[in-house]
Write a protein that holds these residues in place. Structure first.
Motif, mmCIF file in Angstrom:
data_model
loop_
_atom_site.group_PDB
_atom_site.id
_atom_site.type_symbol
_atom_site.label_atom_id
_atom_site.label_comp_id
_atom_site.label_asym_id
_atom_site.label_seq_id
_atom_site.Cartn_x
_atom_site.Cartn_y
_atom_site.Cartn_z
ATOM 1 N N PRO A 134 -2.292 0.594 -10.962
ATOM 2 C CA PRO A 134 -2.117 -0.323 -9.534
ATOM 3 C C PRO A 134 -3.384 -1.249 -9.494
ATOM 4 O O PRO A 134 -4.527 -0.987 -10.275
ATOM 5 C CB PRO A 134 -2.256 0.934 -8.609
ATOM 6 C CG PRO A 134 -3.112 1.977 -9.018
ATOM 7 C CD PRO A 134 -2.564 1.990 -10.380
ATOM 8 N N VAL A 186 7.433 1.848 -9.105
ATOM 9 C CA VAL A 186 6.120 1.004 -9.416
ATOM 10 C C VAL A 186 6.045 0.217 -10.524
ATOM 11 O O VAL A 186 5.855 -0.870 -10.917
ATOM 12 C CB VAL A 186 4.995 2.155 -9.369
ATOM 13 C CG1 VAL A 186 3.639 1.383 -9.832
ATOM 14 C CG2 VAL A 186 4.624 2.485 -7.725
ATOM 15 N N LEU A 217 -6.881 1.549 -6.668
ATOM 16 C CA LEU A 217 -6.477 3.048 -6.556
ATOM 17 C C LEU A 217 -7.579 3.601 -5.620
ATOM 18 O O LEU A 217 -8.758 3.451 -5.800
ATOM 19 C CB LEU A 217 -6.874 3.686 -7.883
ATOM 20 C CG LEU A 217 -6.297 5.286 -7.993
ATOM 21 C CD1 LEU A 217 -6.027 5.600 -9.357
ATOM 22 C CD2 LEU A 217 -6.963 6.275 -7.038
ATOM 23 N N LEU A 247 -0.579 -4.331 -5.889
ATOM 24 C CA LEU A 247 -0.122 -2.652 -5.654
ATOM 25 C C LEU A 247 -1.435 -2.096 -5.318
ATOM 26 O O LEU A 247 -2.378 -1.880 -5.875
ATOM 27 C CB LEU A 247 0.713 -1.815 -6.548
ATOM 28 C CG LEU A 247 2.206 -2.456 -7.127
ATOM 29 C CD1 LEU A 247 2.665 -1.730 -8.210
ATOM 30 C CD2 LEU A 247 3.013 -2.159 -5.730
ATOM 31 N N LEU A 267 -2.622 1.989 -4.373
ATOM 32 C CA LEU A 267 -2.011 3.291 -4.422
ATOM 33 C C LEU A 267 -3.114 4.262 -3.883
ATOM 34 O O LEU A 267 -4.037 4.289 -4.252
ATOM 35 C CB LEU A 267 -1.316 3.926 -5.709
ATOM 36 C CG LEU A 267 0.241 3.566 -6.176
ATOM 37 C CD1 LEU A 267 0.273 2.077 -5.957
ATOM 38 C CD2 LEU A 267 0.306 4.039 -7.453
ATOM 39 N N VAL A 315 -1.630 8.975 -11.294
ATOM 40 C CA VAL A 315 -1.592 7.753 -10.496
ATOM 41 C C VAL A 315 -2.163 6.592 -11.002
ATOM 42 O O VAL A 315 -1.957 5.382 -11.080
ATOM 43 C CB VAL A 315 -2.324 7.791 -8.916
ATOM 44 C CG1 VAL A 315 -2.307 6.663 -8.263
ATOM 45 C CG2 VAL A 315 -1.208 9.071 -8.055
ATOM 46 N N GLU A 356 0.872 -1.108 -0.099
ATOM 47 C CA GLU A 356 0.091 -0.018 0.066
ATOM 48 C C GLU A 356 0.939 1.058 0.025
ATOM 49 O O GLU A 356 1.728 1.516 1.000
ATOM 50 C CB GLU A 356 -0.887 -0.041 1.192
ATOM 51 C CG GLU A 356 -2.040 1.111 1.163
ATOM 52 C CD GLU A 356 -2.821 1.145 2.260
ATOM 53 O OE1 GLU A 356 -3.563 2.113 2.515
ATOM 54 O OE2 GLU A 356 -3.039 0.018 3.123
ATOM 55 N N ILE A 357 0.615 2.039 -0.968
ATOM 56 C CA ILE A 357 1.608 3.133 -1.248
ATOM 57 C C ILE A 357 0.913 4.423 -1.132
ATOM 58 O O ILE A 357 -0.033 4.752 -2.032
ATOM 59 C CB ILE A 357 2.424 3.002 -2.703
ATOM 60 C CG1 ILE A 357 3.184 1.843 -2.825
ATOM 61 C CG2 ILE A 357 3.251 4.425 -2.889
ATOM 62 C CD1 ILE A 357 3.566 1.528 -4.083
ATOM 63 N N VAL A 359 0.374 7.961 -2.136
ATOM 64 C CA VAL A 359 0.855 8.915 -2.833
ATOM 65 C C VAL A 359 0.157 10.412 -2.502
ATOM 66 O O VAL A 359 0.997 11.134 -2.380
ATOM 67 C CB VAL A 359 0.479 8.689 -4.439
ATOM 68 C CG1 VAL A 359 1.041 9.735 -5.261
ATOM 69 C CG2 VAL A 359 0.987 7.515 -4.995
#
Length: 559
Positions: free
Chosen positions: A338, A299, A341, A310, A312, A333, A272-273, A275
């Protein structure tokens, strides 16, 4: 004395690490002192009826009750407090957790029947409170110094009651970043649990073959050596089942970490990123340094390996971000594709630096939890409602992963993903669909109807069929997909030959099967303009859950 620790989770699948950690630490201290106290845990969800929760708490007959309070459960908990005082007038009620840690005096004033509030890290305070309870403490707000992480006993000595639930695990506290919207910015001391202890505890989860472990560490990869060692341990001890979830800062990943990630079992980890935004002025205002170019590069490298899920995140309502700026952040993004999102909305948390800047930012938010943004100097309530529609469409059509091919086709009719999801949201609103809980087939049908208004129906229909059968092993074809494309004679011939030769169906479940009907039960055969496709539901992608799809060419002449 009997003490009941209560958590009220947002969903049944969630568990509350806090109450289990409090219990484990207090029992350790009690053993060391030779004292005894009966400490029990009760976990509920906000989806249950308050009257039934009240009855269950009453039947447990505790002397002291302690609630773990968060933005998602305070409203529910509030409904219980007054009634508890009526049915159990002699019981002592305590609150703790982030939702009451920063305005304790106000909370004590709001709820007159409270015995007290525990703020900040609770393990040591809770243990001391339990051991000294008979001395008559009352109406206090307790704050302890940050604990050495190695002093905390393992919270999961027994996994009974955690079946089919996510396990939350903590290997560090604090965060190296100081994001103004986050309570982790208040904790100035970053502390780690020793790697030897962490490995021993992770091995416990692996041996128990739990489905998923979510690290609650705010920025798991802030220490590169530690990150590599834990991931290598997971690789070396993989049980083929357990998934591990980590919250990451993707722009600080290095080549060695990315290479090690690529060596992990597909689906073994998910990242979990956060941004949040790609607006440089906004990033500076919220005190969140980020190299977005480097994040994109990392990424892309992770996605190329194709084995890591992923997730994001973006946050709407941040300072200096208007609707156009957020549109750019969204498209930036989304362009990374990903698996999920998450379009979130700013929560003005008590005790966070953001809460002290509301006047400066013209920031207004809901009076009740979750204290969500309503407007700022830069974005209006009406514009946030537009983003809410987009959020819903992203959740339904993108994050489920069920419409991937169809969305790619639809994107060709719009200038950007933001524009497409916005138009889809308006389509739903115009038909009053946003308030309806549509079934899965209805979602497909509505997407097809939307597509008819913006592009060629034929192109979208084929993509929709492939999306549908990639996920759905449906033996009754929905009317909106049209007639079956494969004749009964062709299907009978194909499965009869495949039962003997197994050229395409080679999974462990089907390789030895010589019954054509069984093979057909676990698969679907579809004819397209380019030939035949076979969907094998015994072999699903661990990241997308889509069936393995193979092109059937050897029986083309039999049609």
């Amino acid at each position: 004395m009997k003490v009941l620790l209560i958590s009220i989770d947002s969903k049944f699948i969630h568990s509350n690490l806090a109450v289990h950690s409090l219990k484990a630490y207090a029992e350790k201290k009690l053993r060391e002192s030779g004292a005894f106290c009966d400490i029990a845990i009760a976990e509920y969800t906000i989806n249950q009826q308050p009257a039934k929760v009240l009855a269950d708490i009453y039947k447990r007959d505790a002397d002291v009750i302690m609630f773990s309070c968060y933005i998602w459960n305070k409203t529910f908990m509030s409904k219980l407090l007054d009634d508890l005082a009526i049915v159990k007038p002699d019981i002592d009620i305590w609150l703790g957790g982030p939702e009451v840690s920063f305005d304790g005096n106000d909370v004590l004033e709001e709820f007159k029947n409270l015995r007290g509030i525990m703020s900040g890290e609770g393990e040591e305070s809770f243990a001391q409170l339990i051991m000294t309870y008979t001395s008559g403490v009352a109406g206090i707000i307790s704050q302890s110094e940050p604990l050495d992480m190695d002093e905390l006993p393992f919270a999961y000595g027994d996994l009974s009651g955690f079946e089919n639930r996510v396990i939350y695990y903590e290997s560090s506290r604090g965060c190296p970043y100081r994001c103004s919207y986050c309570l982790s910015s208040v904790d100035k001391k970053l502390r780690f649990r020793s790697l030897g202890i962490v490995k021993e505890e992770l091995k416990f989860f692996l041996d128990k073959r739990v489905p998923q472990v979510k690290f609650v560490d705010r920025t798991f990869n802030c220490d590169h050596r530690r990150t590599m060692e834990i991931w290598q341990f997971l690789k070396d001890n993989d049980n083929g089942i357990t998934n591990f979830h980590f919250e990451m800062a993707a722009d600080i990943l290095n080549e060695d970490e990315i290479k090690l990630l690529a060596d992990l079992r597909p689906g073994q980890v998910q990242l979990e990123i956060g941004v949040q935004t790609t607006n440089c002025d906004t990033l500076e205002a919220i005190e969140r340094p980020m190299d977005f170019e480097k994040l994109c590069e990392n990424v892309a490298a992770i996605k190329e390996a194709g084995n890591v899920h992923l997730h994001l995140d973006l946050i709407a309502g941040l300072p200096y971000e208007d609707i156009k700026s957020f549109e750019k952040s969204f498209n930036d993004v989304f362009g990374l594709r990903p698996e999920q999102l998450q379009l979130g909305f700013l929560k003005v948390l008590k005790g966070s630096p953001m809460a002290s800047r509301c006047e400066e930012y013209g920031l207004k938010y809901t009076a009740q939890p979750p204290y969500e943004v309503l407007e700022t100097k830069w974005i209006s309530y009406e514009e946030l409602l537009e983003l809410k529609r987009i959020e819903e469409m992203v959740e339904v059509y993108y994050n489920t992963g069920q419409f991937a091919g169809s969305l790619e086709v639809l994107l060709g009719a719009f200038d950007s993903a933001f524009e497409m999801f916005g138009a889809l949201g308006e389509f739903y609103e115009a038909r009053g669909l946003e308030m309806m809980n549509l079934g899965r087939n209805s979602r497909y049908e509505m997407l097809l109807e939307f597509g008819r208004e913006v592009m060629s129906e034929a192109d979208l229909t084929e993509a929709l069929i492939l999306d549908y059968y990639s996920r759905e092993n449906a033996k009754t074809r929905p009317a909106f997909l049209g007639e079956e494309t494969v004749s009964k004679e062709f299907a009978k011939e194909f499965y009869s030959i495949e039962a003997r030769e197994h050229k395409y169906l080679t999974s462990r479940e089907l390789i030895d099967c010589d019954d054509p009907r069984t093979l057909r039960k676990h698969t679907h055969l579809e004819k397209t303009e380019d030939g035949y496709l076979l969907f094998d539901y015994t072999r699903r992608d661990p990241l997308t859950n889509n069936a393995l799809t193979v092109e059937v060419v050897w029986l083309a002449d039999c049609d």
